[in-house]
Design an enzyme around this catalytic site. Structure first.
Site, short mmCIF file in Angstrom:
data_model
loop_
_atom_site.label_atom_id
_atom_site.label_comp_id
_atom_site.label_asym_id
_atom_site.label_seq_id
_atom_site.Cartn_x
_atom_site.Cartn_y
_atom_site.Cartn_z
N HIS A 1 0.90 -0.87 0.04
CA HIS A 1 -0.31 0.04 0.04
C HIS A 1 0.74 1.26 -0.12
CE1 HIS A 1 -3.67 2.23 1.19
NE2 HIS A 1 -2.84 3.11 1.77
N GLU A 2 2.05 1.32 0.94
CA GLU A 2 2.83 2.63 0.98
C GLU A 2 3.58 2.52 -0.27
OE1 GLU A 2 1.38 4.41 3.13
OE2 GLU A 2 0.55 3.22 4.58
N HIS B 1 1.80 4.68 -2.61
CA HIS B 1 1.78 6.16 -2.56
C HIS B 1 3.15 6.40 -2.78
CE1 HIS B 1 -1.81 6.75 -0.66
NE2 HIS B 1 -1.71 5.81 0.35
N GLU C 1 -4.92 7.27 -3.14
CA GLU C 1 -4.94 6.26 -2.74
C GLU C 1 -5.64 4.96 -3.74
OE1 GLU C 1 -4.98 5.21 0.34
OE2 GLU C 1 -4.56 7.02 1.36
#
Lengths: 505, 505
Positions: A268-269, A272, A298
């Site tokens: 997820h990170e 980003h 997101e």
């Protein structure tokens, strides 16, 4: 700025705006440090430092000097291509400056100070599951946002002004419409799944030695494109990604012996981080070197976490490695059992650990509740009861304590009020993009299975990342997928994926 | 500021100065991060960020607003005790503002940018032992300092203006006089020792497992007073200490398998950290929350490193622990052999690893050479030859490569030109203070041997640390030891200590 144009006024303008941006990035480094490195004793000074940097930053942006330069640049701006770096920077700065001219820099500073103080308190309050301790801090954060809202002409909803910080150009009503469609699609799906035999994920029980987790993640992230010359990975209480510059990307995670959540959180990170890393180098020292909106941001994190990271092709390649990393735990577990377990749908307490279907109900709860708090319909003191009641109503789960309830997220403490909606918007957008990606990269699954992510990264760079904040999210989406935000592809994806796992008709 | 006085003008003044100080501390966090955490890709943006923070910080200090407030405060200042926090802050700010009103904030910013760029380059250049790579960066740093010097009325020496940043109120001529006394005492001492049989330190040869070093250091620092709620310890290329606030102290070290130097380096940086940690809490958000001068600062670091850390009482207590940490290496080595080995005098290449006697010759070399470069007598291109020739002359050693020669220290890259002298001033002052401490704490040796450092810490807090920068170094020394700087006690200490080890008459 690095590259001088032929227009001296523009160069002077860009130089001033670059200083604003330097301070903005300094703010984020201070924030990153507070959440990863700072000893607890640093909290009071850090709040002051963040307040001062914020005050100075908005003084800079709203200075008469930048105002005069913007006026002088009107003819030049007319002469430029809309898409050019120069026109985009002028356009963006003009809009941002008009907005912040209404807000006293000292109020911005005070918001930064209060958020930093609340965030410092949140760590311990969460550990102690003690919501009462956070009440004065959260009150202050909401109170300051009411002051902020009061700086503007009234909008349809007060909340519009908060949302605009995270999803510029989108209104509360527009989000609510999208979320109503989401509810209409998700609640029946969750109910249908609840009728079916549950997936067995008993083999996911503790313990998962942390060094082994780190080893697997490091290899995985390296394949994704994490490079130590431009990236860092650190431990934190509530994972986040930050960028100090496009070539100084800092992602974080939280390892726990009890589960493998950190693997998905790292994906997820990374999503980003990659967005900020792939912004055009020409924009690096400008306020355009950032995601178009948090919703688009997101979409990137959720894409890597779910569309890549919870897919069969990905695990066909990586599951044997994971088995080698944890031979005692996974040696006897088939790939298919693993795939089903990591996609299991079960209403639960913690947003960031929840499955793809129920996740959005966590978001809708927060989106609704923070509006009610802002509007004064629910007081901070009553927010915990409201949270717990709605968890029961939306997900059928009983909240045992605040750490597993209203204290689980750092957002309201960190002052990110108006942020939550962007997670579900991101889910939706991720599928709109994914359909386009599939159309343009027909062998995407094969590439993922080969651990080849270069073509996917390049597609994202070319179509989304390099533009930074040149275009607002609606405009960007129109350019890339030719439509406005549409929950259809996302709901179809969920029904197909989960329908297969749970044998829905 | 936290505590409001009865004078509103003063409070407004202190509030503005607090913002200057916030930015100053942000500068140091950016610097700390560059030297410990930042991925290499962050270098370009970091230089811009440091430049902007520096520019904004000096704009703030030299603003008309602070100027007007200072004028309004003249009567109030007269009414205050000289020693009061308020009078001291006004006095300090007035002086600092007068100084920086002469220097364009953009020049300060440019000095910060160039230093950051040079420091980023230095890491790799040192690894490659490639002085040529540093030449343009060092030229730029010296060139900018010539511009800085040109902002002021001519002094006796141009170098006075650089020295003033590190040792406010002391002139080049004064330092040179002290250093001449040092040379007169040290050169014969070093020569006499060279005639004596050498101490055997062959048991100090590699390897020293790094985890074990860390374990010993952690226990040692904990006894000294390092507390994780207010302190951090990290790895870096060239150890330093930094404070983001009095309760956010960051020290660094560099562990190597080859030797135990990190133990002494940790003591050194602890001494710096403790100074900043023990400044009066009432001064925390003011520019007074810093050491009186770098010379006084180094007196603290050198005191912990040498007067505590290279003493018999200290090792009577800690050597058995060190033996337990490295049983294979030290199990058969007597305490006395260890004590002699860590105090061995031998001219060598690296300043921070050198013994107490020859250390000062390294400093004098740098002090002289940086003046000659500033004055244009030696060009940067020729500085390496000058360095190597003087190492031969002062210490009789041949420099094999730049990493062990002119590239060993980060100071000139980091823009700390005018800093080096303060190390030897610190050595001298440490003994002036130590004599006073011995007089007031008669059982100091017993306390050190009992690993009880509380009384020593408290003495330092009460007499030195709590004042921060209220008093300049000369004034502080006069107050604490009743005299001006005097190399006598230091030279006596060295002759007594080393005379005993080497059997000098």
């Amino acid at each position: 700025v690095a590259v001088a144009t032929e227009n001296e006024t523009y160069d002077a303008f860009a130089g001033r705006v670059a200083e604003f941006w330097d301070l903005f990035k300094v703010y984020w480094l201070l924030d990153w440090d507070q959440r990863t490195m700072m000893p607890p004793g640093g909290a009071a000074a850090r709040a002051d430092q963040l307040a001062t940097v914020t005050t100075v930053m908005y003084e800079r942006l709203t200075s008469a000097e930048i105002g005069d330069l913007l006026e002088e640049l009107r003819d030049y701006e007319e002469s430029l291509d809309y898409d050019s770096d120069e026109a985009s920077l002028i356009r963006f700065t003009r809009r941002e400056r008009e907005k912040f001219k209404r807000v006293p820099p000292e109020l911005c500073g005070e918001m930064a100070r209060a958020s930093s103080q609340a965030l410092s308190e949140w760590d311990g309050a969460k550990d102690d599951s003690d919501f009462a301790r956070m009440v004065p801090y959260l009150k202050r954060n909401f109170e300051l946002r009411r002051e902020y809202v009061a700086c503007f002409e009234p909008a349809e909803n007060d909340y519009d002004h908060l949302l605009d910080e995270f999803e510029p150009g989108m209104t509360t009503a527009e989000v609510a419409t999208v979320f109503d469609q989401m509810k209409a699609g998700l609640l029946p799906l969750i109910a249908e799944i609840a009728e079916r035999p549950q997936v067995d994920d008993s083999f996911l029980s503790s313990p998962w030695p942390i060094d082994a987790q780190k080893e697997f993640e490091a290899k995985m992230l390296e394949r994704f494109g994490f490079r130590p010359d431009s990236w860092r990975m650190d431990e934190t209480g509530h994972p986040f990604a930050s960028s100090v510059s496009p070539t100084d990307i800092r992602i974080t995670t939280k390892h726990r012996l009890e589960d493998l959540h950190s693997i998905f959180s790292s994906m997820h990170e990374f999503g980003h981080g990659l967005y900020e890393h792939q912004v055009s180098p020409a924009l690096a020292r400008t306020p355009l070197a950032r995601g178009a909106s948090l919703g688009i941001h997101e979409s990137q994190s959720r894409m890597w976490e779910n569309l890549v990271g919870r897919s069969r092709p990905f695990w066909r390649r990586f599951y044997p490695e994971l088995q080698q990393t944890f031979p005692d735990k996974l040696g006897g577990v088939e790939l298919e059992a693993w795939y089903r377990a990591i996609n299991k749908v079960q209403p639960s307490l913690i947003r960031i650990e929840s499955d793809e279907a129920t996740y959005n109900m966590h978001i809708i709860l927060r989106f609704e509740l923070e509006q009610e708090i802002l509007d004064g319909e629910v007081s901070i003191e009553d927010a915990r009861e409201a949270w717990n009641a709605r968890m029961k109503e939306y997900l059928g789960v009983a909240v045992p304590d605040d750490a597993h309830g209203i204290l689980q997220d750092m957002h309201w403490s960190a002052g990110h009020i108006g942020y939550f909606a962007t997670y579900s918007l991101g889910n939706i957008v991720s599928l709109q993009l994914w359909e386009r990606i599939r159309a343009e990269i027909p062998d995407l699954d094969e590439q993922i299975e080969a651990a080849e992510f270069g073509v996917l990264r390049e597609w994202l760079r070319e179509n989304v990342h390099r533009h930074g904040r040149k275009f607002r999210s609606k405009e960007l989406l129109q350019r890339v997928v030719g439509s406005s935000i549409d929950s259809g592809p996302y709901l179809n994806y969920l029904r197909a994926k989960l329908g297969e796992i749970y044998g829905l008709s």
